[in-house]
Write a protein that holds these residues in place. Structure first.
Motif, PDB file in Angstrom:
ATOM      1  N   ILE A 182      55.606  67.037  41.117  1.00 15.89           N
ATOM      2  CA  ILE A 182      54.510  67.950  41.491  1.00 15.89           C
ATOM      3  C   ILE A 182      53.319  67.150  42.023  1.00 15.89           C
ATOM      4  N   MET A 183      52.926  66.103  41.301  1.00 18.01           N
ATOM      5  CA  MET A 183      51.736  65.328  41.664  1.00 18.01           C
ATOM      6  C   MET A 183      51.906  64.569  42.983  1.00 18.01           C
ATOM      7  N   THR A 236      54.094  65.232  45.405  1.00 24.12           N
ATOM      8  CA  THR A 236      54.205  66.220  46.483  1.00 24.12           C
ATOM      9  C   THR A 236      52.824  66.713  46.902  1.00 24.12           C
ATOM     10  N   PHE A 237      51.991  67.038  45.915  1.00 22.94           N
ATOM     11  CA  PHE A 237      50.646  67.536  46.224  1.00 22.94           C
ATOM     12  C   PHE A 237      49.796  66.460  46.890  1.00 22.94           C
ATOM     13  N   GLY A 290      48.946  68.264  50.042  1.00 20.12           N
ATOM     14  CA  GLY A 290      47.667  68.884  49.690  1.00 20.12           C
ATOM     15  C   GLY A 290      46.666  68.829  50.825  1.00 20.12           C
ATOM     16  N   GLU A 291      46.583  67.673  51.476  1.00 12.12           N
ATOM     17  CA  GLU A 291      45.646  67.485  52.584  1.00 12.12           C
ATOM     18  C   GLU A 291      46.015  68.379  53.771  1.00 12.12           C
ATOM     19  N   ILE A 294      47.567  71.241  53.592  1.00  9.27           N
ATOM     20  CA  ILE A 294      47.210  72.612  53.204  1.00  9.27           C
ATOM     21  C   ILE A 294      45.713  72.834  53.455  1.00  9.27           C
ATOM     22  N   ALA A 342      50.188  68.303  35.045  1.00  9.09           N
ATOM     23  CA  ALA A 342      49.804  68.412  36.462  1.00  9.09           C
ATOM     24  C   ALA A 342      49.097  69.745  36.708  1.00  9.09           C
ATOM     25  N   MET A 392      45.303  68.030  40.139  1.00 10.33           N
ATOM     26  CA  MET A 392      45.505  68.227  41.580  1.00 10.33           C
ATOM     27  C   MET A 392      44.223  67.932  42.353  1.00 10.33           C
ATOM     28  N   THR A 393      43.106  68.469  41.848  1.00  8.79           N
ATOM     29  CA  THR A 393      41.809  68.253  42.492  1.00  8.79           C
ATOM     30  C   THR A 393      41.468  66.773  42.495  1.00  8.79           C
ATOM     31  N   LEU A 442      43.463  64.658  45.184  1.00  9.72           N
ATOM     32  CA  LEU A 442      42.928  64.739  46.542  1.00  9.72           C
ATOM     33  C   LEU A 442      41.560  64.072  46.653  1.00  9.72           C
TER      34      LEU A 442
END
Length: 194
Positions: free
Chosen positions: A50-51, A53-54, A58-59, A61, A113, A118-119, A122
């Motif tokens: 999860i981490m 992949t994000f 994430g960027e 998205i 996660a 997540m925040t 990024l």
């Protein structure tokens, strides 16, 4: 891609403080009492997936919805600030519902996660090399795995007082990191204004 030990160490400390697996020991123990067994390996592997992949998508998205990394990093620094205040002051500004079952869902996500993690990923991506963050994620997940495996022993050794002291120490570290993240990204944000 440059391997930087200092970046790996800093990113590891940030993630360790945000994930706060030591502070989650009481939750893990109550889950174990409810369902009997927690799949430590599965939870750790899913959290890593999860981490990472994000970290990569994430960027993309954000770009899709028209938000730059500096803006997200500033917002992330505020989330980290509130997490730090929770840890230092012993208050709860945000509380997840108590999960009913101990499977991948409550442990890997959102306990390990979660939104804060997540925040943070990024936010630190705006400052650190991706390879160093990935190594920091893996280091943290190895630690998380051992904590999940031996949560009863850890709680017995540290006691409630020891866990509280650890939370406060990492809260102060997290607060300092939030201030640094805000300062460095806020400058970029204001410089990009017309």
């Amino acid at each position: 891609m440059v391997l930087d030990f200092k970046e790996i160490l800093t990113a590891s400390m940030v993630l360790f403080a945000v994930i706060d697996i030591v502070g989650s020991i009481p939750i893990i123990i109550s889950l174990r009492q409810k369902v009997g067994h927690i799949q430590s390996e599965k939870a750790s592997i899913v959290a890593v997936i999860i981490m990472i992949t994000f970290l990569f998508v994430g960027e993309e998205i954000l770009k899709l919805i028209g938000i730059d990394v500096n803006s997200f990093a500033v917002a992330g620094s505020l989330v980290i600030l509130f997490l730090a205040l929770e840890m230092i002051l012993g208050i709860q500004l945000y509380k997840e519902e108590n999960p009913e079952t101990a499977s991948i869902v409550p442990i890997a996500f959102p306990l390990i996660a979660g939104a804060g993690t997540m925040t943070t990923l990024l936010s630190i991506k705006a400052e650190f090399e991706t390879i160093n963050i990935i190594i920091a994620i893996i280091i943290n997940m190895i630690f998380v795995y051992f904590v999940l495996k031996s949560s009863k022993k850890i709680e017995h050794i540290l006691g409630k007082g020891g866990i509280n002291v650890l939370r406060k120490i990492f809260g102060v570290i997290l607060l300092a990191i939030a201030v640094k993240l805000f300062a460095s990204n806020a400058m970029g944000l204001f410089n990009s204004l017309p």
